[in-house]
Design a protein around this motif. Structure first.
Motif, PDB file in Angstrom:
ATOM      1  N   UNK A 113      15.306 -26.209  33.515  1.00  0.00           N
ATOM      2  CA  UNK A 113      14.854 -25.865  32.242  1.00  0.00           C
ATOM      3  C   UNK A 113      13.235 -25.976  32.155  1.00  0.00           C
ATOM      4  N   UNK A 114      12.930 -27.231  32.660  1.00  0.00           N
ATOM      5  CA  UNK A 114      11.329 -27.570  32.719  1.00  0.00           C
ATOM      6  C   UNK A 114      10.773 -26.275  33.495  1.00  0.00           C
ATOM      7  N   UNK A 115      11.298 -26.054  34.478  1.00  0.00           N
ATOM      8  CA  UNK A 115      10.470 -25.083  35.494  1.00  0.00           C
ATOM      9  C   UNK A 115      10.255 -23.635  34.522  1.00  0.00           C
ATOM     10  N   UNK A 116      11.643 -23.306  34.073  1.00  0.00           N
ATOM     11  CA  UNK A 116      11.554 -22.212  33.269  1.00  0.00           C
ATOM     12  C   UNK A 116      10.742 -22.202  32.060  1.00  0.00           C
ATOM     13  N   UNK A 117      10.707 -23.237  31.423  1.00  0.00           N
ATOM     14  CA  UNK A 117       9.703 -23.400  30.268  1.00  0.00           C
ATOM     15  C   UNK A 117       8.139 -23.345  30.712  1.00  0.00           C
ATOM     16  N   UNK A 118       7.930 -23.847  31.843  1.00  0.00           N
ATOM     17  CA  UNK A 118       6.485 -23.584  32.576  1.00  0.00           C
ATOM     18  C   UNK A 118       6.288 -22.292  32.844  1.00  0.00           C
ATOM     19  N   UNK A 119       7.161 -21.740  33.404  1.00  0.00           N
ATOM     20  CA  UNK A 119       6.911 -20.031  33.672  1.00  0.00           C
ATOM     21  C   UNK A 119       6.760 -19.335  32.450  1.00  0.00           C
ATOM     22  N   UNK A 120       7.266 -19.559  31.426  1.00  0.00           N
ATOM     23  CA  UNK A 120       7.307 -18.911  30.398  1.00  0.00           C
ATOM     24  C   UNK A 120       5.779 -19.354  29.595  1.00  0.00           C
ATOM     25  N   UNK A 121       5.347 -20.701  29.681  1.00  0.00           N
ATOM     26  CA  UNK A 121       4.165 -21.061  29.155  1.00  0.00           C
ATOM     27  C   UNK A 121       2.934 -20.188  30.171  1.00  0.00           C
ATOM     28  N   UNK A 122       3.180 -20.309  31.380  1.00  0.00           N
ATOM     29  CA  UNK A 122       2.028 -19.661  32.404  1.00  0.00           C
ATOM     30  C   UNK A 122       2.156 -18.026  32.002  1.00  0.00           C
ATOM     31  N   UNK A 123       3.016 -17.571  31.679  1.00  0.00           N
ATOM     32  CA  UNK A 123       2.701 -16.101  31.202  1.00  0.00           C
ATOM     33  C   UNK A 123       1.678 -15.859  30.014  1.00  0.00           C
ATOM     34  N   UNK A 124       1.581 -16.827  29.266  1.00  0.00           N
ATOM     35  CA  UNK A 124       0.474 -16.607  28.164  1.00  0.00           C
ATOM     36  C   UNK A 124      -0.890 -17.259  28.411  1.00  0.00           C
ATOM     37  N   UNK A 125      -1.225 -17.878  29.520  1.00  0.00           N
ATOM     38  CA  UNK A 125      -2.534 -18.281  29.617  1.00  0.00           C
ATOM     39  C   UNK A 125      -3.626 -17.317  29.909  1.00  0.00           C
ATOM     40  N   UNK A 126      -4.536 -17.556  29.572  1.00  0.00           N
ATOM     41  CA  UNK A 126      -5.755 -16.638  29.872  1.00  0.00           C
ATOM     42  C   UNK A 126      -7.025 -17.839  30.071  1.00  0.00           C
TER      43      UNK A 126
END
Length: 192
Positions: free
Chosen positions: A113-126
């Protein structure tokens, strides 16, 4: 692709690749292996898993999503049956060498779950988001950590350093401990 876009893509890919190693590292371990304590003064793999994945959860949840950590909101301490529920940053090796999991399958579920949450957050970085300053400088109790060396004295802590230091570089450092721990219990490392 601009230089900024290339850098952001590289950071995103490095963190995702590192998290694949964390998934692989947990996949074939047993509860007895993850809790194995080689000798006094040596931390079990349970410590490295707990310390690092909870730190990733904290960094991503708080800094990038503005949410409570999954560890807390999901009641994972009880599910995992961890006997010492602290991050382990300010505690001693003598204290943390006693950390053990009660249920490694629940740990694996939390970690995913932590890794999935991180992947989701990484999608939004700029690049602009990564440049945001979180604090003008690290507080005195953090002056001896690796990130303080990275950013230098008196420099601000940006979201970039949270990902670079507290997620990526921190994760690779503790993956080395996991690979060594795996060797001590008769398993192979994660890469060649």
């Amino acid at each position: 692709m601009s230089t900024e876009e290339m850098f952001v893509a590289s950071l995103r890919n490095r963190i995702r690749a590192m998290n694949i190693l964390w998934e692989r590292a947990a996949s074939d371990l047993t509860l007895a292996q993850v809790n194995h304590h080689e000798r006094e003064g040596v931390l079990p793999m349970a410590f490295s898993f707990s310390h690092y994945i909870k730190a990733q959860d904290q960094a991503i949840s708080r800094v990038f999503l503005g949410e409570e950590q999954l560890w807390i909101s999901g009641g994972w301490a009880e599910k995992v049956g961890v006997n010492i529920d602290v991050l382990g940053r300010e505690e001693t090796v003598e204290e943390m060498q006693h950390l053990r999991f009660g249920n490694f399958e629940q740990w694996k579920a939390y970690q995913l779950r932590v890794i999935a949450r991180t992947a989701h957050a990484l999608d939004g970085i700029s690049a602009g988001l990564l440049a945001e300053v979180l604090m003008p400088q690290l507080p005195p109790n953090m002056q001896n950590i690796f990130c303080a060396i990275v950013i230098g004295p008196g420099a601000p802590l940006r979201k970039l350093e949270v990902l670079e230091c507290f997620v990526y570089q921190h994760g690779l450092r503790h993956m080395g401990e996991i690979e060594h721990g795996r060797a001590l219990v008769g398993l192979q490392g994660m890469t060649s």
